[in-house]
Design a protein around this motif. Structure first.
Motif, mmCIF file in Angstrom:
data_model
loop_
_atom_site.group_PDB
_atom_site.id
_atom_site.type_symbol
_atom_site.label_atom_id
_atom_site.label_comp_id
_atom_site.label_asym_id
_atom_site.label_seq_id
_atom_site.Cartn_x
_atom_site.Cartn_y
_atom_site.Cartn_z
ATOM 1 N N HIS A 19 0.825 -1.207 0.000
ATOM 2 C CA HIS A 19 0.000 0.000 0.000
ATOM 3 C C HIS A 19 0.857 1.255 0.000
ATOM 4 O O HIS A 19 0.642 2.180 -0.801
ATOM 5 N N VAL A 20 1.836 1.314 0.871
ATOM 6 C CA VAL A 20 2.692 2.497 0.977
ATOM 7 C C VAL A 20 3.488 2.699 -0.311
ATOM 8 O O VAL A 20 3.650 3.836 -0.770
ATOM 9 N N THR A 21 3.945 1.637 -0.940
ATOM 10 C CA THR A 21 4.675 1.747 -2.194
ATOM 11 C C THR A 21 3.801 2.343 -3.283
ATOM 12 O O THR A 21 4.215 3.249 -4.021
ATOM 13 N N LEU A 22 2.567 1.864 -3.413
ATOM 14 C CA LEU A 22 1.663 2.384 -4.438
ATOM 15 C C LEU A 22 1.283 3.837 -4.179
ATOM 16 O O LEU A 22 1.226 4.652 -5.105
ATOM 17 N N VAL A 23 1.026 4.185 -2.931
ATOM 18 C CA VAL A 23 0.672 5.565 -2.593
ATOM 19 C C VAL A 23 1.841 6.504 -2.866
ATOM 20 O O VAL A 23 1.665 7.602 -3.404
ATOM 21 N N THR A 24 3.051 6.079 -2.547
ATOM 22 C CA THR A 24 4.234 6.903 -2.799
ATOM 23 C C THR A 24 4.455 7.104 -4.291
ATOM 24 O O THR A 24 4.765 8.218 -4.743
ATOM 25 N N ALA A 25 4.278 6.045 -5.077
ATOM 26 C CA ALA A 25 4.433 6.163 -6.525
ATOM 27 C C ALA A 25 3.372 7.102 -7.108
ATOM 28 O O ALA A 25 3.673 7.927 -7.990
ATOM 29 N N ALA A 26 2.138 6.993 -6.638
ATOM 30 C CA ALA A 26 1.074 7.870 -7.126
ATOM 31 C C ALA A 26 1.354 9.324 -6.753
ATOM 32 O O ALA A 26 1.151 10.234 -7.566
ATOM 33 N N GLN A 27 1.831 9.567 -5.553
ATOM 34 C CA GLN A 27 2.147 10.928 -5.119
ATOM 35 C C GLN A 27 3.278 11.517 -5.950
ATOM 36 O O GLN A 27 3.222 12.684 -6.351
ATOM 37 N N ALA A 28 4.299 10.719 -6.253
ATOM 38 C CA ALA A 28 5.405 11.199 -7.078
ATOM 39 C C ALA A 28 4.916 11.519 -8.492
ATOM 40 O O ALA A 28 5.298 12.543 -9.073
ATOM 41 N N PHE A 29 4.073 10.665 -9.045
ATOM 42 C CA PHE A 29 3.527 10.901 -10.382
ATOM 43 C C PHE A 29 2.734 12.198 -10.423
ATOM 44 O O PHE A 29 2.912 13.016 -11.319
ATOM 45 N N LEU A 30 1.878 12.417 -9.440
ATOM 46 C CA LEU A 30 1.062 13.634 -9.416
ATOM 47 C C LEU A 30 1.924 14.880 -9.200
ATOM 48 O O LEU A 30 1.649 15.930 -9.778
ATOM 49 N N ALA A 31 2.950 14.770 -8.380
ATOM 50 C CA ALA A 31 3.835 15.919 -8.155
ATOM 51 C C ALA A 31 4.579 16.275 -9.434
ATOM 52 O O ALA A 31 4.699 17.455 -9.780
ATOM 53 N N LEU A 32 5.054 15.279 -10.169
ATOM 54 C CA LEU A 32 5.749 15.553 -11.420
ATOM 55 C C LEU A 32 4.796 16.158 -12.444
ATOM 56 O O LEU A 32 5.167 17.057 -13.191
ATOM 57 N N ARG A 33 3.580 15.683 -12.488
ATOM 58 C CA ARG A 33 2.593 16.245 -13.422
ATOM 59 C C ARG A 33 2.232 17.672 -13.066
ATOM 60 O O ARG A 33 2.017 18.505 -13.926
ATOM 61 N N ARG A 34 2.147 17.959 -11.776
ATOM 62 C CA ARG A 34 1.764 19.291 -11.331
ATOM 63 C C ARG A 34 2.798 20.328 -11.756
ATOM 64 O O ARG A 34 2.461 21.447 -12.116
ATOM 65 N N TYR A 35 4.076 19.957 -11.712
ATOM 66 C CA TYR A 35 5.135 20.917 -11.993
ATOM 67 C C TYR A 35 5.632 20.861 -13.436
ATOM 68 O O TYR A 35 6.562 21.555 -13.781
ATOM 69 N N ASP A 36 4.987 20.053 -14.292
ATOM 70 C CA ASP A 36 5.379 19.961 -15.694
ATOM 71 C C ASP A 36 4.614 21.016 -16.487
ATOM 72 O O ASP A 36 3.401 20.930 -16.620
ATOM 73 N N PRO A 37 5.299 22.040 -17.030
ATOM 74 C CA PRO A 37 4.575 23.083 -17.764
ATOM 75 C C PRO A 37 3.978 22.582 -19.071
ATOM 76 O O PRO A 37 3.073 23.203 -19.611
ATOM 77 N N GLU A 38 4.441 21.457 -19.580
ATOM 78 C CA GLU A 38 3.931 20.911 -20.830
ATOM 79 C C GLU A 38 2.730 19.990 -20.621
ATOM 80 O O GLU A 38 2.111 19.563 -21.593
ATOM 81 N N ALA A 39 2.391 19.671 -19.381
ATOM 82 C CA ALA A 39 1.315 18.723 -19.107
ATOM 83 C C ALA A 39 -0.036 19.325 -19.473
ATOM 84 O O ALA A 39 -0.316 20.489 -19.181
ATOM 85 N N ARG A 40 -0.874 18.523 -20.116
ATOM 86 C CA ARG A 40 -2.219 18.975 -20.457
ATOM 87 C C ARG A 40 -3.112 18.765 -19.246
ATOM 88 O O ARG A 40 -3.063 17.734 -18.599
ATOM 89 N N THR A 41 -3.920 19.745 -18.945
ATOM 90 C CA THR A 41 -4.838 19.633 -17.819
ATOM 91 C C THR A 41 -6.245 19.951 -18.284
ATOM 92 O O THR A 41 -6.447 20.594 -19.302
ATOM 93 N N ALA A 42 -7.204 19.520 -17.513
ATOM 94 C CA ALA A 42 -8.598 19.798 -17.830
ATOM 95 C C ALA A 42 -9.118 20.976 -17.017
ATOM 96 O O ALA A 42 -10.313 21.136 -16.847
#
Length: 60
Positions: free
Chosen positions: A14-37
């Motif tokens: 559980h902790v591994t999956l939550v950490t991976a999801a948090q890292a993915f979302l953090a990288l997406r949040r700070y990516d200026p090229e990421a498409r958002t809705a």
């Protein structure tokens, strides 16, 4: 009653999956090229292929 199972493997999984999801979302949040809705479609892009939204009706 049943005996409680040790939570070691389940907890670490559980902790591994939550950490991976948090890292993915953090990288997406700070990516200026990421498409958002976050911005509504204004019909100026050709990515989705949808027609532009109708103009607001001022008669209401």
């Amino acid at each position: 009653m049943t005996e409680p199972r040790p939570l070691g493997r389940t907890w670490h999984h559980h902790v591994t999956l939550v950490t991976a999801a948090q890292a993915f979302l953090a990288l997406r949040r700070y990516d200026p090229e990421a498409r958002t809705a976050a911005a509504p479609c204004n019909g100026t892009c050709t990515t989705c292929g949808l027609p532009p939204p109708p103009e607001p009706d001022d008669a209401l």
